[in-house]
Write a protein that holds these residues in place. Sequence first.
Motif, mmCIF file in Angstrom:
data_model
loop_
_atom_site.group_PDB
_atom_site.id
_atom_site.type_symbol
_atom_site.label_atom_id
_atom_site.label_comp_id
_atom_site.label_asym_id
_atom_site.label_seq_id
_atom_site.Cartn_x
_atom_site.Cartn_y
_atom_site.Cartn_z
ATOM 1 N N ALA A 50 0.854 -1.154 0.059
ATOM 2 C CA ALA A 50 0.214 -0.167 0.238
ATOM 3 C C ALA A 50 0.921 1.152 -0.036
ATOM 4 N N PHE A 51 1.735 1.188 0.752
ATOM 5 C CA PHE A 51 2.802 2.315 1.020
ATOM 6 C C PHE A 51 3.672 2.571 -0.347
ATOM 7 N N LEU A 52 3.963 1.369 -1.200
ATOM 8 C CA LEU A 52 4.833 1.518 -2.255
ATOM 9 C C LEU A 52 3.721 2.250 -3.411
ATOM 10 N N LEU A 53 2.435 1.809 -3.608
ATOM 11 C CA LEU A 53 1.537 2.181 -4.360
ATOM 12 C C LEU A 53 1.335 3.797 -4.117
ATOM 13 N N LEU A 54 1.260 4.002 -2.712
ATOM 14 C CA LEU A 54 0.806 5.461 -2.601
ATOM 15 C C LEU A 54 2.172 6.314 -2.982
ATOM 16 N N THR A 55 3.224 5.794 -2.631
ATOM 17 C CA THR A 55 4.476 6.580 -3.130
ATOM 18 C C THR A 55 4.614 6.708 -4.697
ATOM 19 N N PHE A 56 4.556 5.551 -5.370
ATOM 20 C CA PHE A 56 4.267 5.662 -6.843
ATOM 21 C C PHE A 56 3.466 6.660 -7.520
ATOM 22 N N PHE A 57 2.048 6.725 -6.806
ATOM 23 C CA PHE A 57 1.308 7.480 -7.449
ATOM 24 C C PHE A 57 1.577 9.016 -7.204
ATOM 25 N N MET A 58 2.043 9.276 -5.902
ATOM 26 C CA MET A 58 2.352 10.692 -5.753
ATOM 27 C C MET A 58 3.713 11.172 -6.404
ATOM 28 N N MET A 59 4.465 10.239 -6.763
ATOM 29 C CA MET A 59 5.530 10.782 -7.781
ATOM 30 C C MET A 59 5.254 11.042 -8.864
ATOM 31 N N THR A 60 4.278 10.199 -9.461
ATOM 32 C CA THR A 60 3.875 10.232 -11.337
ATOM 33 C C THR A 60 2.768 10.932 -11.170
ATOM 34 N N THR A 61 2.046 11.469 -10.411
ATOM 35 C CA THR A 61 0.888 12.189 -10.682
ATOM 36 C C THR A 61 1.166 13.577 -10.983
ATOM 37 N N SER A 62 0.485 14.094 -12.175
ATOM 38 C CA SER A 62 0.573 15.541 -12.362
ATOM 39 C C SER A 62 -0.658 16.351 -12.060
ATOM 40 N N PHE A 63 -1.040 17.342 -11.159
ATOM 41 C CA PHE A 63 -2.041 17.702 -11.087
ATOM 42 C C PHE A 63 -2.379 18.770 -12.219
ATOM 43 N N ALA A 64 -3.527 18.910 -12.577
ATOM 44 C CA ALA A 64 -4.084 19.536 -13.547
ATOM 45 C C ALA A 64 -3.900 21.282 -13.190
ATOM 46 N N LYS A 65 -3.366 21.857 -13.896
ATOM 47 C CA LYS A 65 -3.080 23.405 -13.730
ATOM 48 C C LYS A 65 -4.314 24.303 -13.970
ATOM 49 N N PRO A 66 -4.316 25.078 -12.962
ATOM 50 C CA PRO A 66 -5.934 26.054 -13.255
ATOM 51 C C PRO A 66 -5.782 26.883 -14.603
ATOM 52 N N ASN A 67 -6.710 26.864 -15.180
ATOM 53 C CA ASN A 67 -7.015 27.480 -16.524
ATOM 54 C C ASN A 67 -7.505 28.957 -16.130
ATOM 55 N N VAL A 68 -6.687 29.858 -16.158
ATOM 56 C CA VAL A 68 -7.059 31.044 -15.560
ATOM 57 C C VAL A 68 -6.516 32.115 -16.481
ATOM 58 N N PHE A 69 -7.642 33.346 -16.673
ATOM 59 C CA PHE A 69 -7.198 34.465 -17.562
ATOM 60 C C PHE A 69 -6.160 35.502 -16.852
ATOM 61 N N GLN A 70 -5.185 36.240 -17.725
ATOM 62 C CA GLN A 70 -4.534 36.964 -16.815
ATOM 63 C C GLN A 70 -5.270 38.354 -16.875
ATOM 64 N N MET A 71 -5.642 38.983 -15.565
ATOM 65 C CA MET A 71 -6.337 40.290 -15.854
ATOM 66 C C MET A 71 -5.329 41.345 -15.355
ATOM 67 N N GLY A 72 -5.375 42.253 -16.331
ATOM 68 C CA GLY A 72 -4.760 43.654 -15.847
ATOM 69 C C GLY A 72 -5.650 44.681 -15.502
ATOM 70 N N LEU A 73 -5.461 45.331 -14.516
ATOM 71 C CA LEU A 73 -6.306 46.377 -13.896
ATOM 72 C C LEU A 73 -5.713 47.550 -14.693
ATOM 73 N N PRO A 74 -6.593 48.581 -15.051
ATOM 74 C CA PRO A 74 -6.183 49.782 -15.552
ATOM 75 C C PRO A 74 -5.766 50.518 -14.417
ATOM 76 N N GLU A 75 -4.788 51.573 -14.965
ATOM 77 C CA GLU A 75 -4.025 52.257 -13.873
ATOM 78 C C GLU A 75 -5.007 53.604 -13.483
#
Length: 199
Positions: A50-75
């Motif tokens: 169980a610990f080997l599997l847990l370590t394996f998934f922790m090392m190989t999983t890549s989390f989805a990056k949040p898809n966000v807009f870059q917002m620039g506020l006017p001066e």
Amino acid sequence: MAEALRDKGKTVKINMREGKTNAQARKIKKYNEKSDETSHVDLAPMVDIAFLLLTFFMMTTSFAKPNVFQMGLPEPPKPNAAPSAVDPKLMLTIQVSKTGKDGVFMLRGIEKEGNTPAYTKFEEIRAKVKAIRDEIQNDPNLSKYDVVTAIKIHPDAKYDDMIEVMNEVFDAGVRKWATVELKPDEAKKLEELEAKVKK
């Protein structure tokens, strides 16, 4: 010790009473003792796996990056500074209604008689915005500018619809736009326009 011998003796007697010989009774007793030892389940290998599997998934999983807009506020504007004028040829307004992303209303320039928001199907938004950008960039007098896009959202519009429209505008090459909430009179006009289109 004395009690154990007494119990042992009792067991042998019981077995002999049941028709078993002393030797058979002893064999039964040994067998029972061995059975007790082998019935124990060792969980250590399962925990290791169980610990080997847990370590394996922790090392190989890549989390989805949040898809966000870059917002620039006017001066913030300088005190007593006059508002900067925008050439109407550069202006594009996209109005998102409350009924969904089937279509939007697009207006190039300033609204006036003969130039009112036109219904545009959702799948045509990208091509139309790109055509307007290309027209501006091919105009020698305007080529140093980009289209000034305002996306006006109906207060009851769905969030998903707004994001879908923004994605289309972004895919058309526009990198800067402003989101504006429709004023009550504009929202009423938009509802009337939408009702005409759906007739």
